[in-house]
Design a protein around this motif. Structure first.
Motif, PDB file in Angstrom:
ATOM      1  N   GLY A  69       0.593  -1.254   0.024  1.00  0.00           N
ATOM      2  CA  GLY A  69      -0.128   0.004  -0.041  1.00  0.00           C
ATOM      3  C   GLY A  69       0.745   1.229  -0.172  1.00  0.00           C
ATOM      4  O   GLY A  69       0.589   2.206  -0.828  1.00  0.00           O
ATOM      5  N   PHE A  70       2.012   1.408   0.796  1.00  0.00           N
ATOM      6  CA  PHE A  70       2.857   2.340   0.760  1.00  0.00           C
ATOM      7  C   PHE A  70       3.522   2.725  -0.605  1.00  0.00           C
ATOM      8  O   PHE A  70       3.151   3.767  -0.969  1.00  0.00           O
ATOM      9  CB  PHE A  70       3.979   1.896   1.930  1.00  0.00           C
ATOM     10  CG  PHE A  70       4.934   3.205   1.854  1.00  0.00           C
ATOM     11  CD1 PHE A  70       4.744   4.105   2.596  1.00  0.00           C
ATOM     12  CD2 PHE A  70       6.071   3.123   0.974  1.00  0.00           C
ATOM     13  CE1 PHE A  70       5.491   5.390   2.672  1.00  0.00           C
ATOM     14  CE2 PHE A  70       7.096   4.204   1.453  1.00  0.00           C
ATOM     15  CZ  PHE A  70       7.005   5.017   2.390  1.00  0.00           C
ATOM     16  N   VAL A  71       3.950   1.683  -1.183  1.00  0.00           N
ATOM     17  CA  VAL A  71       4.604   1.611  -2.715  1.00  0.00           C
ATOM     18  C   VAL A  71       3.396   2.164  -3.627  1.00  0.00           C
ATOM     19  O   VAL A  71       3.458   3.037  -4.371  1.00  0.00           O
ATOM     20  CB  VAL A  71       5.190   0.421  -3.031  1.00  0.00           C
ATOM     21  CG1 VAL A  71       5.702   0.485  -4.394  1.00  0.00           C
ATOM     22  CG2 VAL A  71       6.293   0.276  -2.025  1.00  0.00           C
ATOM     23  N   ASN A  72       2.353   1.303  -3.522  1.00  0.00           N
ATOM     24  CA  ASN A  72       1.284   1.609  -4.456  1.00  0.00           C
ATOM     25  C   ASN A  72       0.691   2.984  -4.542  1.00  0.00           C
ATOM     26  O   ASN A  72       0.542   3.720  -5.401  1.00  0.00           O
ATOM     27  CB  ASN A  72       0.140   0.688  -4.343  1.00  0.00           C
ATOM     28  CG  ASN A  72      -0.746   0.501  -5.339  1.00  0.00           C
ATOM     29  OD1 ASN A  72      -0.559   1.145  -6.587  1.00  0.00           O
ATOM     30  ND2 ASN A  72      -2.176  -0.085  -5.085  1.00  0.00           N
ATOM     31  N   THR A  73       0.496   3.696  -3.407  1.00  0.00           N
ATOM     32  CA  THR A  73      -0.121   4.887  -3.045  1.00  0.00           C
ATOM     33  C   THR A  73       1.231   5.859  -3.826  1.00  0.00           C
ATOM     34  O   THR A  73       0.621   6.818  -4.464  1.00  0.00           O
ATOM     35  CB  THR A  73      -0.038   5.370  -1.674  1.00  0.00           C
ATOM     36  OG1 THR A  73      -0.905   4.506  -0.998  1.00  0.00           O
ATOM     37  CG2 THR A  73      -0.606   6.694  -1.375  1.00  0.00           C
ATOM     38  N   ARG A  74       2.232   6.059  -3.509  1.00  0.00           N
ATOM     39  CA  ARG A  74       3.209   6.739  -4.282  1.00  0.00           C
ATOM     40  C   ARG A  74       3.156   6.694  -5.648  1.00  0.00           C
ATOM     41  O   ARG A  74       3.280   7.712  -6.609  1.00  0.00           O
ATOM     42  CB  ARG A  74       4.697   6.449  -3.539  1.00  0.00           C
ATOM     43  CG  ARG A  74       4.996   7.155  -2.434  1.00  0.00           C
ATOM     44  CD  ARG A  74       4.325   6.853  -1.153  1.00  0.00           C
ATOM     45  NE  ARG A  74       4.746   7.595   0.065  1.00  0.00           N
ATOM     46  CZ  ARG A  74       3.871   7.306   1.161  1.00  0.00           C
ATOM     47  NH1 ARG A  74       3.154   6.552   1.016  1.00  0.00           N
ATOM     48  NH2 ARG A  74       4.272   7.732   2.372  1.00  0.00           N
ATOM     49  N   VAL A  75       3.252   5.353  -6.328  1.00  0.00           N
ATOM     50  CA  VAL A  75       3.279   5.099  -7.521  1.00  0.00           C
ATOM     51  C   VAL A  75       2.175   5.775  -8.291  1.00  0.00           C
ATOM     52  O   VAL A  75       2.111   6.589  -9.180  1.00  0.00           O
ATOM     53  CB  VAL A  75       3.296   3.749  -7.940  1.00  0.00           C
ATOM     54  CG1 VAL A  75       3.071   3.469  -9.403  1.00  0.00           C
ATOM     55  CG2 VAL A  75       4.680   3.057  -7.452  1.00  0.00           C
ATOM     56  N   LEU A  76       0.893   5.316  -7.664  1.00  0.00           N
ATOM     57  CA  LEU A  76      -0.547   6.176  -8.229  1.00  0.00           C
ATOM     58  C   LEU A  76      -0.450   7.535  -8.070  1.00  0.00           C
ATOM     59  O   LEU A  76      -0.877   8.196  -9.069  1.00  0.00           O
ATOM     60  CB  LEU A  76      -1.856   5.431  -7.569  1.00  0.00           C
ATOM     61  CG  LEU A  76      -1.955   3.914  -7.811  1.00  0.00           C
ATOM     62  CD1 LEU A  76      -2.919   3.367  -6.982  1.00  0.00           C
ATOM     63  CD2 LEU A  76      -2.159   3.730  -9.282  1.00  0.00           C
ATOM     64  N   LEU A  77      -0.123   8.113  -7.049  1.00  0.00           N
ATOM     65  CA  LEU A  77       0.068   9.506  -6.770  1.00  0.00           C
ATOM     66  C   LEU A  77       0.716  10.101  -7.789  1.00  0.00           C
ATOM     67  O   LEU A  77       0.500  11.282  -8.411  1.00  0.00           O
ATOM     68  CB  LEU A  77       0.040   9.961  -5.387  1.00  0.00           C
ATOM     69  CG  LEU A  77      -1.024   9.725  -4.444  1.00  0.00           C
ATOM     70  CD1 LEU A  77      -0.542  10.172  -2.969  1.00  0.00           C
ATOM     71  CD2 LEU A  77      -2.146  10.458  -4.957  1.00  0.00           C
TER      72      LEU A  77
END
Length: 127
Positions: A69-77
């Motif tokens: 979730g931490f990585v996914n949030t940064r990638v999506l944002l």
């Protein structure tokens, strides 16, 4: 997150469901049905008899989920910023649009006049 007995049982049921779906897929495509059914049965038995034995697995799963979730949030944002906001801002800059009215630096007030007069009923059920 606190890993309560209820959460561990729910985790085991979800795990058994995933193993059951893998068994169904295996039945039609791979032919290793018994292994997935055994894993589903073991997770259901553990959920009923000893849910605390699943604590290390659930904890590891939550840790992996946290970092995904931490990585996914940064990638999506980052993708939203560079693929949506940046092109829109460049388009605004090329066309000279000032949506926030930031170019009026010498204004005495930044309040904008409204033509509508508000009644008390306008503030009820705003959404």
């Amino acid at each position: 997150m606190e890993l309560t007995t209820r959460f561990l049982r729910q985790f085991a049921v979800v795990l058994a469901s995933v193993f059951g779906l893998l068994a169904l897929w295996s039945f039609f495509y791979a032919g290793v049905l018994w292994l997935w059914l055994l894993a589903a049965l073991v997770s259901l038995v553990l959920a009923w008899l000893a849910p605390n034995s699943l604590r290390p697995l659930a904890s590891a799963w939550m840790w992996i989920g946290h970092w995904l979730g931490f990585v996914n949030t940064r990638v999506l944002l980052g993708m939203v910023f560079f693929l949506v906001i940046t092109p829109v801002s460049l388009l605004f800059r090329m066309t000279g649009r000032d949506a926030l009215a930031l170019r009026h630096k010498q204004a005495s007030s930044y309040w904008q006049k409204q033509d509508k007069s508000w009644l008390p009923d306008d503030f009820k059920n705003q959404f």
